[in-house]
Design a protein around this motif. Sequence first.
Motif, PDB file in Angstrom:
ATOM      1  N   GLU A 334       0.823  -1.212   0.000  1.00 48.48           N
ATOM      2  CA  GLU A 334       0.000   0.000   0.000  1.00 48.48           C
ATOM      3  C   GLU A 334       0.858   1.262   0.000  1.00 48.48           C
ATOM      4  OE1 GLU A 334      -2.624   1.782   3.409  1.00 48.48           O
ATOM      5  OE2 GLU A 334      -3.805   0.224   2.408  1.00 48.48           O
ATOM      6  N   LEU A 335       0.506   2.182  -0.892  1.00 53.11           N
ATOM      7  CA  LEU A 335       1.081   3.515  -0.945  1.00 53.11           C
ATOM      8  C   LEU A 335      -0.063   4.511  -1.117  1.00 53.11           C
ATOM      9  CD1 LEU A 335       4.090   2.907  -3.391  1.00 53.11           C
ATOM     10  CD2 LEU A 335       4.246   3.230  -0.919  1.00 53.11           C
ATOM     11  N   LYS A 336       0.181   5.771  -0.785  1.00 47.94           N
ATOM     12  CA  LYS A 336      -0.823   6.814  -0.999  1.00 47.94           C
ATOM     13  C   LYS A 336      -0.400   7.697  -2.164  1.00 47.94           C
ATOM     14  CE  LYS A 336      -2.384   7.166   3.822  1.00 47.94           C
ATOM     15  NZ  LYS A 336      -2.501   8.072   5.004  1.00 47.94           N
ATOM     16  N   ASN A 337      -1.396   8.147  -2.946  1.00 50.20           N
ATOM     17  CA  ASN A 337      -1.073   9.086  -4.012  1.00 50.20           C
ATOM     18  C   ASN A 337      -1.116  10.511  -3.480  1.00 50.20           C
ATOM     19  OD1 ASN A 337      -3.771   9.732  -3.779  1.00 50.20           O
ATOM     20  ND2 ASN A 337      -4.363   8.952  -5.788  1.00 50.20           N
ATOM     21  N   ASN A 338      -0.930  11.508  -4.348  1.00 52.09           N
ATOM     22  CA  ASN A 338      -0.848  12.886  -3.878  1.00 52.09           C
ATOM     23  C   ASN A 338      -2.191  13.473  -3.447  1.00 52.09           C
ATOM     24  OD1 ASN A 338      -2.024  13.101  -6.365  1.00 52.09           O
ATOM     25  ND2 ASN A 338      -0.472  14.455  -7.245  1.00 52.09           N
ATOM     26  N   LYS A 339      -3.260  12.688  -3.567  1.00 46.63           N
ATOM     27  CA  LYS A 339      -4.557  13.106  -3.042  1.00 46.63           C
ATOM     28  C   LYS A 339      -4.873  12.426  -1.710  1.00 46.63           C
ATOM     29  CE  LYS A 339      -6.501  13.880  -7.651  1.00 46.63           C
ATOM     30  NZ  LYS A 339      -7.568  13.493  -8.614  1.00 46.63           N
ATOM     31  N   GLY A 340      -3.916  11.653  -1.232  1.00 49.68           N
ATOM     32  CA  GLY A 340      -4.120  10.941   0.024  1.00 49.68           C
ATOM     33  C   GLY A 340      -4.889   9.647  -0.131  1.00 49.68           C
ATOM     34  N   GLN A 341      -5.174   9.234  -1.372  1.00 47.34           N
ATOM     35  CA  GLN A 341      -5.921   7.999  -1.613  1.00 47.34           C
ATOM     36  C   GLN A 341      -4.995   6.789  -1.479  1.00 47.34           C
ATOM     37  OE1 GLN A 341      -7.201   8.905  -5.598  1.00 47.34           O
ATOM     38  NE2 GLN A 341      -9.188   9.690  -4.920  1.00 47.34           N
ATOM     39  N   LYS A 342      -5.494   5.748  -0.847  1.00 42.35           N
ATOM     40  CA  LYS A 342      -4.707   4.524  -0.684  1.00 42.35           C
ATOM     41  C   LYS A 342      -4.733   3.723  -1.979  1.00 42.35           C
ATOM     42  CE  LYS A 342      -5.411   4.059   4.311  1.00 42.35           C
ATOM     43  NZ  LYS A 342      -5.932   3.192   5.397  1.00 42.35           N
ATOM     44  N   THR A 378      10.622   1.646 -19.184  1.00 39.49           N
ATOM     45  CA  THR A 378      10.538   3.087 -19.441  1.00 39.49           C
ATOM     46  C   THR A 378      10.366   3.877 -18.146  1.00 39.49           C
ATOM     47  OG1 THR A 378       8.129   3.053 -19.679  1.00 39.49           O
ATOM     48  CG2 THR A 378       9.439   2.581 -21.649  1.00 39.49           C
ATOM     49  N   LEU A 379      10.683   3.261 -17.043  1.00 39.21           N
ATOM     50  CA  LEU A 379      10.414   3.846 -15.736  1.00 39.21           C
ATOM     51  C   LEU A 379      11.504   4.832 -15.334  1.00 39.21           C
ATOM     52  CD1 LEU A 379       8.066   3.366 -13.743  1.00 39.21           C
ATOM     53  CD2 LEU A 379       9.558   1.786 -12.506  1.00 39.21           C
ATOM     54  N   HIS A 380      11.091   5.916 -14.715  1.00 36.08           N
ATOM     55  CA  HIS A 380      12.018   6.882 -14.128  1.00 36.08           C
ATOM     56  C   HIS A 380      11.643   7.048 -12.659  1.00 36.08           C
ATOM     57  CE1 HIS A 380      14.933  10.196 -14.282  1.00 36.08           C
ATOM     58  NE2 HIS A 380      14.137  10.783 -13.400  1.00 36.08           N
ATOM     59  N   LEU A 381      12.643   7.123 -11.791  1.00 37.99           N
ATOM     60  CA  LEU A 381      12.421   7.129 -10.351  1.00 37.99           C
ATOM     61  C   LEU A 381      13.071   8.341  -9.714  1.00 37.99           C
ATOM     62  CD1 LEU A 381      11.672   5.742  -7.601  1.00 37.99           C
ATOM     63  CD2 LEU A 381      13.858   4.514  -7.801  1.00 37.99           C
ATOM     64  N   GLU A 382      12.355   8.979  -8.789  1.00 42.86           N
ATOM     65  CA  GLU A 382      12.901  10.095  -8.016  1.00 42.86           C
ATOM     66  C   GLU A 382      12.647   9.862  -6.529  1.00 42.86           C
ATOM     67  OE1 GLU A 382      12.078  14.176  -9.816  1.00 42.86           O
ATOM     68  OE2 GLU A 382      10.492  12.900 -10.654  1.00 42.86           O
ATOM     69  N   ASP A 383      13.665  10.146  -5.752  1.00 42.38           N
ATOM     70  CA  ASP A 383      13.539  10.124  -4.290  1.00 42.38           C
ATOM     71  C   ASP A 383      13.244  11.552  -3.849  1.00 42.38           C
ATOM     72  OD1 ASP A 383      13.698   9.863  -1.596  1.00 42.38           O
ATOM     73  OD2 ASP A 383      15.750   9.099  -1.540  1.00 42.38           O
ATOM     74  N   LEU A 384      12.020  11.796  -3.380  1.00 39.73           N
ATOM     75  CA  LEU A 384      11.620  13.150  -3.019  1.00 39.73           C
ATOM     76  C   LEU A 384      12.004  13.456  -1.576  1.00 39.73           C
ATOM     77  CD1 LEU A 384       8.055  13.247  -4.645  1.00 39.73           C
ATOM     78  CD2 LEU A 384      10.234  14.020  -5.613  1.00 39.73           C
ATOM     79  N   ARG A 402       6.360  13.463   4.308  1.00 41.79           N
ATOM     80  CA  ARG A 402       7.537  12.623   4.431  1.00 41.79           C
ATOM     81  C   ARG A 402       7.388  11.341   3.626  1.00 41.79           C
ATOM     82  NH1 ARG A 402      10.466  14.499   8.811  1.00 41.79           N
ATOM     83  NH2 ARG A 402       9.329  15.841  10.272  1.00 41.79           N
ATOM     84  N   ASN A 403       8.526  10.697   3.380  1.00 42.53           N
ATOM     85  CA  ASN A 403       8.580   9.340   2.822  1.00 42.53           C
ATOM     86  C   ASN A 403       7.917   9.242   1.455  1.00 42.53           C
ATOM     87  OD1 ASN A 403       9.613   8.640   5.440  1.00 42.53           O
ATOM     88  ND2 ASN A 403       7.497   8.489   6.174  1.00 42.53           N
ATOM     89  N   CYS A 404       8.242  10.191   0.576  1.00 39.31           N
ATOM     90  CA  CYS A 404       7.624  10.216  -0.751  1.00 39.31           C
ATOM     91  C   CYS A 404       8.638   9.881  -1.844  1.00 39.31           C
ATOM     92  CB  CYS A 404       7.009  11.585  -1.030  1.00 39.31           C
ATOM     93  SG  CYS A 404       5.644  11.989   0.073  1.00 39.31           S
ATOM     94  N   LEU A 405       8.136   9.373  -2.937  1.00 33.27           N
ATOM     95  CA  LEU A 405       8.920   9.097  -4.129  1.00 33.27           C
ATOM     96  C   LEU A 405       8.041   9.378  -5.334  1.00 33.27           C
ATOM     97  CD1 LEU A 405       7.965   6.027  -5.394  1.00 33.27           C
ATOM     98  CD2 LEU A 405       8.916   5.374  -3.184  1.00 33.27           C
ATOM     99  N   ARG A 406       8.655   9.512  -6.493  1.00 31.25           N
ATOM    100  CA  ARG A 406       7.894   9.757  -7.706  1.00 31.25           C
ATOM    101  C   ARG A 406       8.332   8.785  -8.784  1.00 31.25           C
ATOM    102  NH1 ARG A 406       8.657  15.319  -8.896  1.00 31.25           N
ATOM    103  NH2 ARG A 406       6.847  15.740  -7.565  1.00 31.25           N
ATOM    104  N   VAL A 407       7.376   8.193  -9.457  1.00 30.20           N
ATOM    105  CA  VAL A 407       7.649   7.326 -10.600  1.00 30.20           C
ATOM    106  C   VAL A 407       6.976   7.931 -11.818  1.00 30.20           C
ATOM    107  CG1 VAL A 407       7.944   5.189  -9.289  1.00 30.20           C
ATOM    108  CG2 VAL A 407       5.655   5.882  -9.998  1.00 30.20           C
ATOM    109  N   SER A 408       7.624   7.801 -12.962  1.00 28.61           N
ATOM    110  CA  SER A 408       7.069   8.333 -14.200  1.00 28.61           C
ATOM    111  C   SER A 408       7.520   7.476 -15.364  1.00 28.61           C
ATOM    112  CB  SER A 408       7.501   9.787 -14.408  1.00 28.61           C
ATOM    113  OG  SER A 408       8.919   9.881 -14.388  1.00 28.61           O
ATOM    114  N   SER A 409       6.813   7.633 -16.474  1.00 27.54           N
ATOM    115  CA  SER A 409       7.127   6.878 -17.681  1.00 27.54           C
ATOM    116  C   SER A 409       7.663   7.824 -18.731  1.00 27.54           C
ATOM    117  CB  SER A 409       5.865   6.175 -18.197  1.00 27.54           C
ATOM    118  OG  SER A 409       6.115   5.537 -19.427  1.00 27.54           O
ATOM    119  N   LEU A 420       4.079   9.250  -4.798  1.00 35.56           N
ATOM    120  CA  LEU A 420       3.558   8.225  -3.897  1.00 35.56           C
ATOM    121  C   LEU A 420       4.208   8.362  -2.520  1.00 35.56           C
ATOM    122  CD1 LEU A 420       3.790   5.234  -6.415  1.00 35.56           C
ATOM    123  CD2 LEU A 420       1.727   6.522  -5.822  1.00 35.56           C
ATOM    124  N   GLN A 421       3.430   8.072  -1.496  1.00 34.08           N
ATOM    125  CA  GLN A 421       3.907   8.193  -0.122  1.00 34.08           C
ATOM    126  C   GLN A 421       3.871   6.837   0.571  1.00 34.08           C
ATOM    127  OE1 GLN A 421       1.486  10.536   2.568  1.00 34.08           O
ATOM    128  NE2 GLN A 421       3.272  11.162   3.768  1.00 34.08           N
TER     129      GLN A 421
END
Length: 484
Positions: A334-342, A378-384, A402-409, A420-421
């Motif tokens: 489980e991770l949360k998106n930027n809207k707080g949705q699980k 095609t994945l790109h990863l960022e440690d926020l 806290r504890n966020c990362l970003r994935v993109s294509s 994602l959090q």
Amino acid sequence: MGRCSLTTKGMFHVSEVLYVQRTVCSVYLQEPSNKRVKPVGKGGGVTGIITPVKTPALKRLGKSITRSISFRTEARPLPPAPIRSRQKASSFPRRRSSQCWSDTVDSHDLTAKEIKRQEVIYELTEGERQLIEDLSLVKKVYYEPMLKLDIMTESELGQIFGTLDSLIPLHEDLLARLERLRGSEKTVGAVGVTLFNWFPCLEAYVTYCCNQVEAKALLDMKKQQKRVEQFLRLCQESSFSRKLDLWNFLDLPRSRLVKYPLLLREILKSTPPDHPDEDTLPDALELVQSIVSEVDRKTGEAECQFYRRGLAYLEEGQRLPEIQLSRFLYCHGELKNNKGQKLHVFLFELCLVLTRSVEDKEGGVVFQVYRQPLPTATLHLEDLPDGEGGGGGAFRGAFTIRNCLRVSSRGRSKAQSHSLQANDSFNKQQWISCLRQAMVQSRDRDAQVSQSPLSSRLSPDFALYHIAELSLSSDTEMADQSSQ
């Protein structure tokens, strides 16, 4: 005893409760008294050396199903190892107390190294005895009463318990072989040949462990029924259970399987150079390791297939070939998106899939695919950094993100990005580790895919995707890369 009627739907009739209590009492009265453990010496006892095994994918199965998130830690493409947030150690006893080998002999003239060897062999033998007792208990206290009281159907119980009943004779056979090796002075000589000849029996674990994912899912669904929940709670509160629930018992064979290599290594460490086991134990260790790896691989494939079947696509375009061609899972949780949705996120071998877990009509769980899946190629990863969770306040709330990362294509016509959090920094780092591993292996795979038969089965431009870089870059760097 015939079927018992119910006074209220979903509740036990008094005669049923008495039946369960009689069953529990009969088991309790047969339980042998526990003897206080005698330490073998500081750092010398096998009990201190060999802790309960915590998993990579076989490792995984029992636990990846019970934990909120599971991960692989190895660098090869095998199913994930389960990881969860750090928790306080349980005060419940996970294993009954047992005596040491030195408690069973009056005197001896063995060296410290040979004593340690005998202790490990005794641990191996007693472990078999305890496993047999536990599996027999599961059959008598859980399976038979639930069948007799119609708490579950025979088909449902067959799915949950799998081939567990067939494992008991296998371990009874090994126990008998080990006991025959014990001499008049209660010492054991060579065990290598005996173990080498018996280990092929562990192939039966492939079927049992591959069934565990579906078994756990069905058990969790049935627990929502009050009558099932009451029965299982009554059993867990009884003294025979040692505060373990049904799934803990059903997972004991898997735990035992991954412990064999550890036990053999400890025996080998204490084996003198001129001992017969010096030649045979390495062969037995290699054999059991290969069997564990095979069970691990097959279990991972079964888990991957199970979750693939559980995906519900809202659009036909979400059915990427990379999902169907994936053979294993790196991790899921489980991770949360930027809207707080699980979201329940699956990192398959070839694709990252974000989903929402929803309950179906039968009370089970399906995973609705959220947005477009992201191929790992095609994945790109960022440690926020903390405080920059959503990039411009996408994570809402009056607190530090806290504890966020970003994935993109970066390879599709429609680029997409997800912030994602994770639950905590520990889980975040595990996610990053698994994502990086998937990206590395995609790079290696992509280098060969154009010459592989696999490429002909993938989408036409699959072999042309650029492999995502593993550096954890900033938004500016991402924009620069996209413009190039």
